[in-house]
Design a protein around this motif. Structure first.
Motif, mmCIF file in Angstrom:
data_model
loop_
_atom_site.group_PDB
_atom_site.id
_atom_site.type_symbol
_atom_site.label_atom_id
_atom_site.label_comp_id
_atom_site.label_asym_id
_atom_site.label_seq_id
_atom_site.Cartn_x
_atom_site.Cartn_y
_atom_site.Cartn_z
ATOM 1 N N GLN A 16 0.868 -34.626 -43.270
ATOM 2 C CA GLN A 16 -0.547 -34.979 -43.307
ATOM 3 C C GLN A 16 -0.724 -36.486 -43.158
ATOM 4 O O GLN A 16 0.012 -37.262 -43.758
ATOM 5 N N THR A 74 -3.768 -39.445 -43.349
ATOM 6 C CA THR A 74 -5.138 -39.629 -43.806
ATOM 7 C C THR A 74 -5.600 -41.068 -43.569
ATOM 8 O O THR A 74 -4.850 -42.020 -43.808
ATOM 9 N N MET A 111 -4.189 -29.401 -37.558
ATOM 10 C CA MET A 111 -5.490 -29.378 -38.245
ATOM 11 C C MET A 111 -6.144 -30.745 -38.163
ATOM 12 O O MET A 111 -5.471 -31.767 -38.233
ATOM 13 N N VAL A 164 -9.525 -32.593 -40.095
ATOM 14 C CA VAL A 164 -10.640 -32.448 -41.017
ATOM 15 C C VAL A 164 -11.301 -33.804 -41.184
ATOM 16 O O VAL A 164 -10.623 -34.803 -41.422
ATOM 17 N N GLN A 165 -12.605 -33.815 -40.997
ATOM 18 C CA GLN A 165 -13.318 -35.065 -41.234
ATOM 19 C C GLN A 165 -14.384 -34.794 -42.277
ATOM 20 O O GLN A 165 -15.192 -33.881 -42.126
ATOM 21 N N ASN A 166 -14.364 -35.568 -43.335
ATOM 22 C CA ASN A 166 -15.371 -35.395 -44.380
ATOM 23 C C ASN A 166 -16.545 -36.312 -44.133
ATOM 24 O O ASN A 166 -16.392 -37.405 -43.624
ATOM 25 N N THR A 176 -8.650 -36.784 -41.851
ATOM 26 C CA THR A 176 -7.281 -36.326 -42.101
ATOM 27 C C THR A 176 -6.842 -35.380 -40.998
ATOM 28 O O THR A 176 -7.626 -34.576 -40.517
ATOM 29 N N PHE A 177 -5.592 -35.526 -40.593
ATOM 30 C CA PHE A 177 -5.055 -34.552 -39.636
ATOM 31 C C PHE A 177 -3.594 -34.276 -39.964
ATOM 32 O O PHE A 177 -2.969 -35.001 -40.743
ATOM 33 N N LYS A 185 1.049 -25.602 -44.878
ATOM 34 C CA LYS A 185 -0.226 -24.969 -44.575
ATOM 35 C C LYS A 185 -0.075 -23.474 -44.813
ATOM 36 O O LYS A 185 0.899 -22.861 -44.370
ATOM 37 N N MET A 226 -6.610 -29.735 -48.227
ATOM 38 C CA MET A 226 -7.440 -29.644 -47.032
ATOM 39 C C MET A 226 -7.818 -28.185 -46.845
ATOM 40 O O MET A 226 -7.066 -27.286 -47.206
ATOM 41 N N SER A 276 -9.542 -25.621 -43.712
ATOM 42 C CA SER A 276 -10.034 -25.509 -42.350
ATOM 43 C C SER A 276 -10.233 -24.032 -42.072
ATOM 44 O O SER A 276 -9.426 -23.200 -42.471
ATOM 45 N N THR A 277 -11.324 -23.694 -41.411
ATOM 46 C CA THR A 277 -11.594 -22.271 -41.185
ATOM 47 C C THR A 277 -11.920 -21.991 -39.735
ATOM 48 O O THR A 277 -12.395 -22.849 -39.009
#
Lengths: 409, 409
Positions: free
Chosen positions: A263, A265, A292, A294-296, A306-307, A341, A372, A374-375
């Protein structure tokens, strides 16, 4: 009476004895009245032997010549299997990829199939022959030999099944089907009778390496029913098809996981258009694959990003970001290579609420912190500390009662 | 600047090191400004390994499938040699027999070349590439892989040289040329600078197994200058061409011999039309090849008939004749498996009298009894007791002064 395309991998044809065994299996299907086309890989160990020779000759062999070399592996197997069938009084004929016009692009070592001319195979089947085709290889428009890359024999089988409009494409391997999760992690993992193409794609790409992803995509695209079976033990295996109307669909098909991710970040970058591109552009330029992302939504005009990347690329990815001018104006760049994951996969979740919360509840019940989330339509993935892998998978397997075929209906 | 076709046999490409050595040799020719096409065999031992696999699978494998299997041997070598050349910065491209359209008939395991399309090879040569072609294999009109039978790589090389109108076809082997006789028998045997196609055919068929007979026939038919050289030591080898006008031709080129023959004699058969056919018909029906045939004019309405066969076929041939109805009305059927044939070969003898008598004189001088004599335009063969082989060959080698290049002019 059906037309069946069967594919046997390297382990299944790894010795003279195993080739004889495959011939017996093929003959069984013939005796049941089916037409059979068999796709085979190189005998296990052969591809590595050839690669070793190549490396001894030239540390960086040209792709074209490597394909000429490697394609001999399957050519040996097709001849031997055809001989084994003939030895049993079963008319058979072997073909290289070029001989049945498995036309590919010219990307040596990782070519993609463009077209297959099934005419010759159909003629042989009509004449009562079993047709044996070399997997993993094709020919480009200039007549150069190409290979589809490792594991590409699955794709050959599916593409042939599509071209011949086969009733089923059977992939024989050393596992007896697709499981709800890895039995080494959850002892009560159960073999699935069937699974949809979409679920299989999510399962495969997430680490349940039973079938090549490209083969599954291909099968889905051309609607070829795909069956994974063991060549060493009897059993119906797992059928991979489209979701059928009215079919009682399991809520969750399985739990996949991936232990090879890391990960990265970036905290507190200015929340402006183009930030994702500024971060991921240089990563992709370095040929690092990102899984993955993910951006908050952030506070005070900044955002957190984060990826995940493959662990082998972790140091490189971190160095790239830290080497960027002004370091993206980020407050902090950090990461963790020790994460996993875990993903819940199932087309059933599309029409059922509450799957996500049930998942999070199960993990919370074991005190597992989620880093994290992710869907997608048919998948929920979470990233957790790697030490929680087994605990998390088992907790989810139990919570969704995957050991029972009646789960979640 | 010439176009040269080179052929390297299994021993010459028997290991990674030897393939590197071949690449060096090819590069030498390239540096001298020549265009080079290379024909290679399977690495030594590989064909036997594949045959072993086939035999383990099926005691009587079908010819078609055997060809699919065996043709992989050369395919491995072409890829490795092309890689070795590329590794030296020399652009190269490998082709299977099918890829350069070496069209053959459909006689699997012993196919004959019908046609070669040189267009693709010429294009690569024009682009500055070395072209590496798999020997021993082709493709029939239906696209099936064929092989020319063992040793057929020589034929591939010659046929390619003919199709490309090459300036020379070089056959690299483990001997450094064609000798006046076997150096193991006569220590003063001498390497010939040149020999005619006809002489070479007589030498080859008589037991000096340097080149495949078919390759020599092919080279003669298409007038391809053929050179036999060693791939392990430097030297000009032996050039095989047509007799040139005004060329000072040696009287005798060499002495060939064959230790594998046996003699079958039928004494006192009725001297009637059809007697030769009644004797040799059943022999040929049993697939026994006959070499020499001598029929003497007999007395009192009968004749004597003698022929030679391979020693392995001796018992079978004798049994066939003795099993014939009325045993051909012959007075006696007998034979001797312990004979050898010694032959004097040379186009020069066409225009010189007295060669035969000089030959018989030399043998008589050593007390060697001659059992049979047979002559052709450029050859005189005698059959003698096998114990006289070495003595006879040495006596003839000395009598015709073959150790000296100036002999008999």
């Amino acid at each position: 009476m059906a037309l069946i395309v069967q594919k046997y991998g390297g382990t299944s044809v790894g010795s003279v004895e195993r080739i004889q065994h495959v011939a017996d299996k093929v003959l069984d299907y013939r005796r049941q009245g089916h037409d059979v086309v068999v796709v085979v890989s190189a005998m296990s160990g052969e591809t590595d032997r050839l690669l070793g020779l190549a490396r001894d000759i030239n540390a960086r062999p040209e792709g074209r010549e490597l394909d000429v070399l490697l394609s001999t592996g399957e050519q040996v197997t097709i001849a031997l299997l055809a001989m084994a069938l003939e030895g049993r009084g079963c008319p058979a004929r072997s073909y290289t990829g070029a001989q049945v016009h498995i036309l590919t692009d010219s990307a040596h070592n990782k070519a993609r199939i463009r077209d297959i001319d099934g005419a010759r195979v159909r003629r042989d089947l009509a004449d009562g022959r079993v047709v044996v085709v070399a997997g993993f290889q094709g020919v480009d428009e200039h007549g150069n030999i190409t290979t589809l890359g490792r594991g590409g024999s699955d794709t050959t089988a599916v593409a042939l099944a599509a071209a011949l409009k086969a009733d089923e494409c059977q992939i024989y391997t050393d596992v007896d089907g697709v499981y709800t999760t890895d039995p080494r992690v959850a002892a009560n993992a159960r073999r699935l009778e069937r699974i949809t193409f979409e679920e299989m794609l999510e399962m495969a790409s997430l680490g349940s390496k039973v079938l090549q992803i490209r083969a599954v995509e291909f099968a889905g695209k051309y609607n070829v029913p795909l069956r994974v079976l063991s060549s060493f033990q009897e059993g119906p295996g797992t059928l991979i098809t489209f979701e059928e109307d009215g079919m009682e669909q399991a809520l969750i098909s399985g739990i996949a996981f991936n232990q090879n991710e890391a990960q990265v970040t970036i905290l507190g970058v200015p929340d402006q258009p183009g930030v994702a591109w500024r971060i991921l552009g240089p990563i992709s330029d370095a040929n690092i694959e990102v899984d993955m992302i993910v951006q908050n939504v952030g506070a005070d005009g900044t955002t957190d990003f984060t990826f995940t990347v493959h662990r082998n690329d972790y140091d490189k990815a971190l160095a790239i970001l830290q080497g960027l001018p002004e370091k993206l104006h980020a407050r902090q760049i950090s990461g963790d290579p020790k994460i996993v994951k875990i993903s819940l996969v199932g087309v059933g979740m599309r029409s059922h609420a509450g799957i996500a919360s049930k998942m999070f509840e199960a993990l919370a019940g074991e005190g597992i912190n989620i880093r994290m989330i992710s869907t997608s339509e048919i998948k929920i993935s979470v990233v957790v500390d790697e030490k929680y892998l087994e605990l998390g998978v088992r907790a989810l397997h139990d919570a969704f009662e995957l050991e029972s075929p009646q789960q979640g209906r």
